[in-house]
Design an enzyme around this catalytic site. Structure first.
Site, PDB file in Angstrom:
ATOM      1  N   GLU A  78      -2.381 -14.625   5.043  1.00  0.00           N
ATOM      2  CA  GLU A  78      -1.160 -15.288   5.473  1.00  0.00           C
ATOM      3  C   GLU A  78      -1.255 -15.870   6.890  1.00  0.00           C
ATOM      4  OE1 GLU A  78       2.311 -12.884   4.631  1.00  0.00           O
ATOM      5  OE2 GLU A  78       1.950 -13.074   2.479  1.00  0.00           O
ATOM      6  N   GLU A 182      -1.905 -12.172  -4.062  1.00  0.00           N
ATOM      7  CA  GLU A 182      -0.946 -11.194  -3.556  1.00  0.00           C
ATOM      8  C   GLU A 182       0.418 -11.426  -4.173  1.00  0.00           C
ATOM      9  OE1 GLU A 182       1.238 -10.140   0.615  1.00  0.00           O
ATOM     10  OE2 GLU A 182      -0.915 -10.537   0.736  1.00  0.00           O
TER      11      GLU A 182
END
Length: 191
Positions: A78, A182
């Site tokens: 991220e 994810e």
């Protein structure tokens, strides 16, 4: 390592493991802390970026000593969350251009020189960033040469339809796979 070995032993087919970093050590970060908003110091090609790329190789080396190999690594977990993260979260912020340059000048060459056959995944963030992120990174021939696929998270999927993110990216870069890496439920407290 013992848990990974147990899982590998129990599986009826080979398991493909991938690793994704949260943060570099504090001394390599712009804010001097492993937590909070920060980037790698300097710019791609410098000692900080080369050292961070070498951390990836050292990680793979150490696991290989225990007969645990990784199918892939991502360049950063991220990378845009590093701009918005709570102060206690350990993450590094990268823009698409910064990730492109890190892959092209540091991480890609380090992996290619290493004895590991570990593939490299880019993005590892929300699909809302597609296809822009892919255009920036894979639009660079050097970076694209090192990248096997795009890692995607699902948390903001309701905001952007798959046709204008996943499908559009696949049409632009059909030789690079898209893989959800994810997802979880319960991350919004009000749901």
């Amino acid at each position: 390592i013992p848990l990974l070995r147990r899982a590998l032993a129990m599986s009826k087919r080979p398991l493909l493991l991938f690793a994704s970093p949260w943060t570099a050590p504090a001394w390599m970060r712009s804010n001097g802390d492993v937590r909070g908003k920060g980037t790698l110091k300097g710019k791609a090609g410098d000692k900080y970026h080369k050292t961070w790329a070498n951390y990836f190789i050292k990680f793979l080396d150490e696991y290989a000593k225990h007969n645990v190999t990784f199918w892939a690594v991502t360049a950063q977990n991220e990378p845009l969350a590093g701009l918005f993260t709570p102060p206690q979260a350990p993450t590094i912020a990268f823009t698409a251009a910064q990730q492109r340059d890190f892959i092209a000048r540091d991480l890609g060459p380090a992996l290619a020189r290493s004895p590991h056959r570990t593939q490299l995944l880019m993005l590892d963030d929300q699909r809302i960033h597609l296809p822009h992120w892919a255009k920036v990174v894979l639009g660079n021939a050097t970076a694209a040469r090192y990248v096997a696929g795009l890692a995607v998270h699902w948390y903001l999927d309701a905001i952007v339809p798959p046709g204008c993110s996943l499908e559009a990216t696949h049409k632009l870069f059909p030789d690079h796979f898209l893989l959800y890496t994810e997802a979880c439920t319960g991350f919004f407290m009000f749901r």
